[in-house]
Design an enzyme around this catalytic site. Sequence first.
Site, mmCIF file in Angstrom:
data_model
loop_
_atom_site.group_PDB
_atom_site.id
_atom_site.type_symbol
_atom_site.label_atom_id
_atom_site.label_comp_id
_atom_site.label_asym_id
_atom_site.label_seq_id
_atom_site.Cartn_x
_atom_site.Cartn_y
_atom_site.Cartn_z
ATOM 1 N NE ARG A 133 -46.710 -15.032 51.923
ATOM 2 C CZ ARG A 133 -46.090 -15.507 52.985
ATOM 3 N NH1 ARG A 133 -45.491 -14.678 53.808
ATOM 4 N NH2 ARG A 133 -46.074 -16.800 53.234
ATOM 5 C CD1 TRP A 146 -41.486 -17.850 44.190
ATOM 6 C CD2 TRP A 146 -41.600 -19.926 45.020
ATOM 7 N NE1 TRP A 146 -40.223 -18.394 44.149
ATOM 8 C CE2 TRP A 146 -40.263 -19.656 44.642
ATOM 9 C CE3 TRP A 146 -41.909 -21.176 45.554
ATOM 10 C CZ2 TRP A 146 -39.233 -20.586 44.800
ATOM 11 C CZ3 TRP A 146 -40.890 -22.100 45.710
ATOM 12 C CH2 TRP A 146 -39.565 -21.795 45.345
ATOM 13 C CE LYS A 160 -38.242 -9.547 52.807
ATOM 14 N NZ LYS A 160 -36.818 -9.191 52.662
ATOM 15 C CD GLU A 209 -26.506 -9.622 52.983
ATOM 16 O OE1 GLU A 209 -26.503 -10.858 52.968
ATOM 17 O OE2 GLU A 209 -27.536 -8.962 52.800
ATOM 18 C CE LYS A 249 -29.302 -8.600 49.716
ATOM 19 N NZ LYS A 249 -29.297 -9.246 50.959
ATOM 20 C CD GLU A 304 -31.130 -11.383 47.358
ATOM 21 O OE1 GLU A 304 -31.982 -12.261 47.508
ATOM 22 O OE2 GLU A 304 -30.691 -10.711 48.306
ATOM 23 C CG ASN A 360 -48.310 -20.011 51.607
ATOM 24 O OD1 ASN A 360 -47.399 -20.458 50.930
ATOM 25 N ND2 ASN A 360 -48.098 -19.302 52.697
ATOM 26 N N GLY A 361 -48.397 -23.428 50.549
ATOM 27 C CA GLY A 361 -47.730 -24.553 51.201
ATOM 28 C C GLY A 361 -47.532 -25.685 50.221
ATOM 29 C CB CYS A 405 -48.304 -18.867 47.766
ATOM 30 S SG CYS A 405 -47.687 -20.053 46.571
ATOM 31 C CG HIS A 451 -6.090 -21.521 49.715
ATOM 32 N ND1 HIS A 451 -4.937 -22.272 49.870
ATOM 33 C CD2 HIS A 451 -6.071 -20.597 50.714
ATOM 34 C CE1 HIS A 451 -4.273 -21.838 50.935
ATOM 35 N NE2 HIS A 451 -4.940 -20.817 51.460
HETATM 36 O O1 M6R Z 1 -36.971 -14.418 56.521
HETATM 37 P P1 M6R Z 1 -35.606 -15.014 56.705
HETATM 38 O O2 M6R Z 1 -34.641 -14.073 57.279
HETATM 39 O O3 M6R Z 1 -35.643 -16.330 57.445
HETATM 40 O O4 M6R Z 1 -35.130 -15.337 55.229
HETATM 41 C C1 M6R Z 1 -33.927 -15.988 54.985
HETATM 42 C C2 M6R Z 1 -33.553 -15.888 53.523
HETATM 43 O O5 M6R Z 1 -34.542 -16.470 52.721
HETATM 44 C C3 M6R Z 1 -33.359 -14.442 53.080
HETATM 45 O O6 M6R Z 1 -32.413 -13.782 53.859
HETATM 46 C C4 M6R Z 1 -32.907 -14.402 51.604
HETATM 47 O O7 M6R Z 1 -31.639 -14.956 51.477
HETATM 48 C C5 M6R Z 1 -32.951 -12.973 51.073
HETATM 49 N N1 M6R Z 1 -33.520 -12.954 49.763
HETATM 50 C C6 M6R Z 1 -31.605 -12.348 50.984
HETATM 51 O O8 M6R Z 1 -31.653 -11.053 50.501
#
Ligand code: M6R
Length: 611
Positions: A27, A73, A606, A484, A488, A491, A99-100, A2, A507
């Site tokens: 956010r 969010w 984010k 990673e 990517k 997501e 927000n929270g 949020c 395995h």
């Molecule tokens: O702000 P942060 O690095 O603590 O965030 C951690 C994860 O939420 C963040 O890396 C998330 O996995 C991303 N969407 C990955 O692209």
Amino acid sequence: MCGIVAYVGHRQAYPIILKGLKRLEYRGYDSAGIALLNGGLNVYKKRGKVADLENHLADESLNSTIGIGHTRWATHGEPNDINAHPHYSSDEKLAIIHNGIIENYASLKKELEDRGHVFRSQTDSEVFIHFIEDIYNNNDIELEEAVRIALSKVIGAYAIVIMDSSEPDKLIAARKGSPMVFGIGENEFFIASDATPIIEYTNKVVYLNDYEIVVVKGGEFSIKSIENEVMTPYIHELDLKLESIEKGGFDHFMLKEIYEQPRSIADCLRGRLVSSQGHLVLGGLIEHMNKIVNADRIMIVACGTSWHAGLVAEYVIEELTRIPVEVEYASEFRYRNPIIRENDVVIAISQSGETADTLAAIELAKSKGAFIFGVCNVVGSSIARATHAGAYTHAGPEIGVASTKAFTAQVTVLTMMALMIAEKRGTISASTFHAILADLESIPQKVERALKLDGQIKAIAEMVASSNNALYLGRGYNFPVALEGALKLKEISYIHAEGYPAAEMKHGPIALIDEEMPVFVIATHDSGYEKIVSNIQEVKARKGKVIAVVTEGDTLVQSMADYTIQVPDTNEILMPLVSVIPLQLLSYHVAVIRGCNVDQPRNLAKSVTVE
Ligand code: M6R
């Protein structure tokens, strides 16, 4: 999650808040709303993006020099117009943005319902404003005192701003666990989840601390603690450029951020590393060098992509310093009573510096006496402030939800840390130290070259875009890159993808391989090269489609793989900084081809400021 924005001053509030919400949309983006004082306290809200709210309000008269806005969010209650913020008190004289999460909202709601309160939404935030209203109406006190009392009774996390229809120049804001920046202009004030909505108007900001309440009234402001103690704010001068938070001609923030990496890695190295002079200094580390150099163990806590950067660091730190390293998901660490000894050092990695699980892991480690070193991108963020020492990544604002330039900057900082510690411990020869420094300094140019592969990668993306699944394999330093790459892809394109250490394939995952399955193999020239070549053969023997990231000039893998992407060579410990680039580009193009919203993927936000 949020985003919140508020304004009070001499300008029209609506355009400032709307623009601010667009900047904070990373956010959360399932619904948005604004409250203004225009002939009464009016709340306007809409399910969907900020642009949907803007369209919805196109014909409204929105004159007001005070206002609050929110982009959501969802946590409590599905995304719809009713659950969108702001929320009214029952008499509609107060409005709140939040927000929270209020964890004890159910019991508060029950109490309030017993006292006659009727709720319109399913949110915890509406309960919050009713609770404040209830205290205010039943006691002869100022609204700020009612807010203070309410805050002392709620459990959970909040960044809130409250508007009162009877006081048209007043805003009350408070935070605990969710970020809040307070901007101070000439007879005008701004409140936001981060500095991006503020930067255009003033560079003077205060990062509010947990349990602080700011009251703006009559062109003045005061900050008090929840215990009613007057606080003296530290006013920061922001060093953020407007261009850095705009798309700058790119179609998406993610693409812009991928392309920024030669610059962001160079910024991360600037002033810290000069290989010709053998100079390597991370300011934040120097003061605590003895503590870290003598650590019995390093524990790394992080989430998501930052966790992957931590995994790269585990390999690099152990190799160079011979200090044992453990990497933990912050969300597991915080709930499992971990053993932390006196000589352990905890490294917390976070782009946003606001991830709730990482923050909680830090608090837990601190309570057990650990020394905490932070690696954060956002200056002044909660994690940057909660750690004992740290190093910023200086990658600049990362707005695309899929983290890209933050990853390479984190790996860069962590590698510099490892080198400094190794030099001090004497676990690295002078010649190796100088060779790695020189290689690290040349990484920005190598990333630049890897970015030139974009056209070829786009063509491969056409083939991958119709897949339902994908496998990513890597060994050693490239194993975290496989994880990673898979993250990517899933997501932003919603293709199911898994990352594995290549040798683990036999395995279990090998059962998935058939002619439909794209298998990305990171097979650059390193100590595990021959082994990974065998893994490629195993995939080919089962008719898997191999897309291999290889070192320039490689012919062996080229003769076996269906596609090869050739990246510049570098020292194997630095290879993740280069080998990850094609995987970022590939995910981007696949998502675009599939028509996905690259910068705002479904269900994600984010900054994950809820546990
Ligand atoms: O702000 P942060 O690095 O603590 O965030 C951690 C994860 O939420 C963040 O890396 C998330 O996995 C991303 N969407 C990955 O692209």
